[in-house]
Scaffold this motif. Structure first.
Motif, PDB file in Angstrom:
ATOM      1  N   THR A 155      37.526  30.187  28.214  1.00  0.00           N
ATOM      2  CA  THR A 155      38.950  30.136  28.507  1.00  0.00           C
ATOM      3  C   THR A 155      39.691  30.211  27.176  1.00  0.00           C
ATOM      4  OG1 THR A 155      39.048  27.723  28.318  1.00  0.00           O
ATOM      5  CG2 THR A 155      38.545  28.631  30.506  1.00  0.00           C
ATOM      6  N   ARG A 156      41.008  30.312  27.256  1.00  0.00           N
ATOM      7  CA  ARG A 156      41.805  30.323  26.030  1.00  0.00           C
ATOM      8  C   ARG A 156      41.576  29.040  25.240  1.00  0.00           C
ATOM      9  NH1 ARG A 156      43.214  32.910  21.825  1.00  0.00           N
ATOM     10  NH2 ARG A 156      45.189  32.264  20.887  1.00  0.00           N
ATOM     11  N   LYS A 157      41.458  27.918  25.946  1.00  0.00           N
ATOM     12  CA  LYS A 157      41.187  26.644  25.282  1.00  0.00           C
ATOM     13  C   LYS A 157      39.872  26.704  24.527  1.00  0.00           C
ATOM     14  CE  LYS A 157      40.050  21.817  26.324  1.00  0.00           C
ATOM     15  NZ  LYS A 157      39.809  20.837  27.419  1.00  0.00           N
ATOM     16  N   GLY A 158      38.856  27.281  25.148  1.00  0.00           N
ATOM     17  CA  GLY A 158      37.559  27.392  24.497  1.00  0.00           C
ATOM     18  C   GLY A 158      37.615  28.281  23.272  1.00  0.00           C
ATOM     19  N   SER A 159      38.352  29.381  23.369  1.00  0.00           N
ATOM     20  CA  SER A 159      38.486  30.296  22.245  1.00  0.00           C
ATOM     21  C   SER A 159      39.160  29.607  21.060  1.00  0.00           C
ATOM     22  CB  SER A 159      39.295  31.518  22.677  1.00  0.00           C
ATOM     23  OG  SER A 159      39.429  32.436  21.618  1.00  0.00           O
ATOM     24  N   GLY A 164      38.918  26.191  15.665  1.00  0.00           N
ATOM     25  CA  GLY A 164      39.043  24.881  15.046  1.00  0.00           C
ATOM     26  C   GLY A 164      37.711  24.344  14.565  1.00  0.00           C
ATOM     27  N   LEU A 165      36.667  24.594  15.342  1.00  0.00           N
ATOM     28  CA  LEU A 165      35.347  24.113  14.964  1.00  0.00           C
ATOM     29  C   LEU A 165      34.840  24.830  13.713  1.00  0.00           C
ATOM     30  CD1 LEU A 165      32.546  23.196  17.413  1.00  0.00           C
ATOM     31  CD2 LEU A 165      31.985  24.518  15.389  1.00  0.00           C
ATOM     32  N   GLU A 166      35.098  26.128  13.631  1.00  0.00           N
ATOM     33  CA  GLU A 166      34.696  26.871  12.431  1.00  0.00           C
ATOM     34  C   GLU A 166      35.388  26.312  11.198  1.00  0.00           C
ATOM     35  OE1 GLU A 166      33.487  31.380  13.626  1.00  0.00           O
ATOM     36  OE2 GLU A 166      35.618  30.893  13.699  1.00  0.00           O
ATOM     37  N   ASP A 167      36.670  25.992  11.320  1.00  0.00           N
ATOM     38  CA  ASP A 167      37.403  25.401  10.199  1.00  0.00           C
ATOM     39  C   ASP A 167      36.796  24.056   9.807  1.00  0.00           C
ATOM     40  OD1 ASP A 167      39.134  27.533  10.162  1.00  0.00           O
ATOM     41  OD2 ASP A 167      40.710  26.530  11.308  1.00  0.00           O
ATOM     42  N   THR A 168      36.423  23.263  10.821  1.00  0.00           N
ATOM     43  CA  THR A 168      35.805  21.961  10.557  1.00  0.00           C
ATOM     44  C   THR A 168      34.481  22.128   9.820  1.00  0.00           C
ATOM     45  OG1 THR A 168      36.824  20.970  12.522  1.00  0.00           O
ATOM     46  CG2 THR A 168      34.892  19.864  11.626  1.00  0.00           C
ATOM     47  N   LEU A 169      33.647  23.062  10.282  1.00  0.00           N
ATOM     48  CA  LEU A 169      32.352  23.284   9.643  1.00  0.00           C
ATOM     49  C   LEU A 169      32.520  23.784   8.212  1.00  0.00           C
ATOM     50  CD1 LEU A 169      30.301  24.924  12.551  1.00  0.00           C
ATOM     51  CD2 LEU A 169      30.245  22.549  11.784  1.00  0.00           C
TER      52      LEU A 169
END
Length: 278
Positions: A155-159, A164-169
């Motif tokens: 979903t758009r939320k998942g995308s 955000g997760l990539e930025d965190t990593l």
């Protein structure tokens, strides 16, 4: 240390623990020696899924003690399940961050990696299932594994959550490089999970692929049988074989194939390990 994987998503409710359980079982059924580490102290964690919820409470040695005390051996916590070995979670892990702070634990994000060294030669794969909320347990999972398998809602939320997760990593990688120049965090695969048939699923997948995300060429369908297996405290492979449960329906068999494909991705270290129609 052999290959280690953590399944993580900052969004809850994406089927992370179900996926961790069944990928671990798929690896175990290929004669791989698998140790699963459950870092989630909350109800409904992987330990509950496989029927060892009684180990999550009470006054007993648990993983929190190992993370706080270098003299404690993680080997003493390991229990055997049908297809893999398990280090169960415990409610005491909920306080681990404050306890580490109180003890002024040095390099606290590296404690799990250090603890696993004693059993590194005994297993082929380490599968780590942390909580969704970013905290010291997630830090320990990522530092120990350095390879991330990400279940995602199409979903758009998942995308947005992937971005955000990539930025965190990326941020974590830069921080940990101060202690270890060779430290790298990599996304092994993005796995569309609980997939349905609406246009938004197809559109979101296309967006992720266009952006170069390592999306698996298949998605794990949303099936009630996964909830039934959980209720029976079995992984899906056990459920399919048990005399005490119903047979899988023909349309549910794709789930077993999906988890076997994910096991192959873990083994070969790339989503290119499988080529399946989306």
């Amino acid at each position: 240390m052999k290959r280690a994987i953590t399944l993580w998503s900052e969004s809850g409710g994406v089927g992370k623990t179900t996926m961790a359980t069944n990928v671990s079982a798929a690896l175990g059924r290929q004669d791989e020696r698998v140790l699963v580490i459950d870092l989630d102290p909350q109800l409904g964690s992987l330990t509950d899924h496989v029927g060892y919820q009684e180990l999550k409470t009470g006054d007993r040695d648990h993983l929190g003690h190992v993370l706080l005390d270098d003299e404690k051996d993680i080997r003493s916590l390991i229990v055997e399940t049908e297809d893999f070995d398990l280090v169960p979670s415990h409610e005491g892990l909920a306080n681990i961050e404050s306890e580490m702070a109180a003890r002024n634990t040095s390099l606290r994000e590296f404690q799990l990696r250090s603890a696993l060294k004693s059993v590194a030669g005994e297993y082929d794969y380490f599968i780590i299932d942390p909580p969704a909320t970013l905290n010291v347990l997630v830090d320990n999972a990522l530092v120990a594994a350095r390879n991330v398998l990400i279940p995602i809602e199409l979903t758009r939320k998942g995308s947005i959550s992937i971005e955000g997760l990539e930025d965190t990593l990326d941020s974590m990688e830069r921080g940990f490089k101060k202690f270890d120049d060779s430290f790298e965090l990599g996304i092994l695969a993005v796995v569309p999970n609980e997939v349905g048939d609406s246009n938004i699923y197809r559109d979101t997948r296309e967006e992720l692929e266009t952006d170069g995300k390592p999306v698996t060429p298949f998605g794990v369908r949303k099936r009630d049988v996964l909830k039934e297996a959980w209720k029976n405290q079995m992984n899906l492979f056990e459920f399919a074989e048990s005399d005490e449960t119903r047979d899988l329906r023909e349309y549910e068999g794709d789930l077993l194939a999906n988890f076997e494909q994910l096991a192959r991705i873990v083994q070969q270290g790339t989503v290119d390990a499988v080529e399946v129609e989306a």
